[in-house]
Design an enzyme around this catalytic site. Structure first.
Site, PDB file in Angstrom:
ATOM      1  N   CYS A 232      55.032  66.298  75.236  1.00 60.76           N
ATOM      2  CA  CYS A 232      55.473  65.976  76.601  1.00 60.76           C
ATOM      3  C   CYS A 232      55.449  67.186  77.539  1.00 60.76           C
ATOM      4  CB  CYS A 232      56.870  65.365  76.561  1.00 60.76           C
ATOM      5  SG  CYS A 232      58.053  66.312  75.581  1.00 60.76           S
TER       6      CYS A 232
ATOM      7  N   HIS B 118      61.590  66.514  82.290  1.00 61.84           N
ATOM      8  CA  HIS B 118      61.514  67.932  81.927  1.00 61.84           C
ATOM      9  C   HIS B 118      61.066  68.741  83.152  1.00 61.84           C
ATOM     10  CE1 HIS B 118      62.111  66.789  77.881  1.00 61.84           C
ATOM     11  NE2 HIS B 118      60.919  66.991  77.369  1.00 61.84           N
TER      12      HIS B 118
END
Ligand code: A2P
Length: 331
Positions: A129, A242
């Site tokens: 990710c 994130h």
């Protein structure tokens, strides 16, 4: 004839998002099969207004499946991925199990879509990710200036650890608010009101596996075997999305206006960068959204030909489920 699609790990944080992406993107499919552990068998989930019953994953689950989206952890992918491929399904695997296999393409559709065509094992890997989100910011700059090295620090949300990461943060915040004792379970230290400089396990050179993914996967996706990467991955008490602070050095001289212009017309990434108006991306801006956002672009004061920047992206979505569904769309 539209493909028959299966989601392995349909009840997990990423699995649920995969279902949502297939629905929201109107993915052309003839049938959707939802697979999870025996614990979830019989559970009902809704897709396009219809209830689908979750089935237990077995080696015989894939007889009539054309595309199998796996997100149930590396162990499950290693054990069942090859069975799915042998049954004729194309496996799109969200785990790290096959990413560095030379016979498994590692694909970000906006960056290296053509790699998905060559898949001798019938498996395509979805990258890590943080790597996807960082490269969404770096690929346009690479095209403009030629990427040479990356130094990065990450600010990773708890949903990156699956559904149990969210539960752990929630429980600790409640316990602290009511003065109750608690013991960290999945994180090595308290995550509420704290930050933890460890994501994934440590390796012999002092870096964590997560930090080395950015190096190894970045080289493979960008087809830059000499790319240099040094990374510190940090878990923060954010539910979702994130953020990554990046210093990137380039082959050619850089310019901030040219850097911003490099994103024009690029799908999946937008610039939000107006310091005078206090405009910069934060994790809440990208939560539940498809696009990654880039800001704080400036000339680095230490290195030549280098830029500093800040990128934010929903790691459950572009960092996992959406990227996998986009790969399925290429197929
Ligand atoms: P289940 O809900 O039945 O445990 P997360 O990443 O959010 O923790 O989700 C993990 C996903 O992987 C869930 O859908 C989970 O199903 C699934 N899973 C875990 N272990 C197995 C297993 N042994 N067989 C099939 N699916 C599994």
């Amino acid at each position: 004839n539209h493909p028959h699609v299966a989601i392995v790990g349909a009840t997990g944080a990423v699995g649920v998002e995969m279902l949502l992406c297939l629905e929201q993107r109107n993915f052309p499919l003839s049938k959707l099969k939802l697979l999870a552990s025996a614990r979830s068998a019989g559970k009902k989930m809704t897709f396009r207004g219809e209830e689908i019953t979750v089935e237990e994953l077995t080696h015989d689950s894939f007889g009539d499946v054309d595309i199998a989206l796996f997100s149930a952890g590396g162990g499950i992918s290693l054990e069942y991925g090859p069975s799915a491929a042998a049954a004729g399904a194309v496996v799109i695997d969200n785990s790290s199990a096959f990413r560095m296999d030379a016979d498994v393409p590692l694909v970000v559709p906006e960056i290296n879509p053509e790699a998905a065509k060559n898949r001798p094992r019938g498996i395509i890997a979805n990258p890590n990710c943080t790597t996807i989100i960082s490269l969404m910011a770096l690929a346009p700059l690479h095209a403009a200036f030629g990427l040479r090295s990356i130094i990065a620090s990450t600010y990773q949300a708890v949903s990156g650890s699956g559904a149990q990461g969210i539960v752990e943060l929630e429980e600790q915040m409640k316990a602290i608010a009511s003065d109750q004792p608690f013991t960290p379970k999945i994180y090595p230290r308290q995550i509420a009101f704290n930050v933890i400089p460890q994501v994934d396990a440590f390796t012999d050179n002092g870096y964590t596996k997560e930090e080395l993914k950015m190096l190894n996967e970045g080289r493979k996706i960008m087809d830059l075997p000499e790319l240099r990467v040094s990374c510190t991955c940090v878990r923060v008490p954010v539910y979702r999305s994130h953020s990554v602070s990046i210093t990137a050095q380039f082959e050619r001289p850089v310019d901030v206006a040219a850097a911003r212009a490099a994103y024009e017309g690029r799908p999946g990434v937008n610039v939000v960068d107006d310091p005078s108006a206090k405009l910069f991306p934060v994790p809440l801006d990208t939560t539940g959204k498809d696009d990654c956002l880039v800001g704080r672009i400036r000339k680095n004061l230490v290195f030549d030909n280098a830029l500093d920047l800040w990128v934010v992206g929903d790691q459950v979505r572009k960092g996992a489920a959406l990227n996998a569904v986009q790969i399925a769309e290429i197929l």
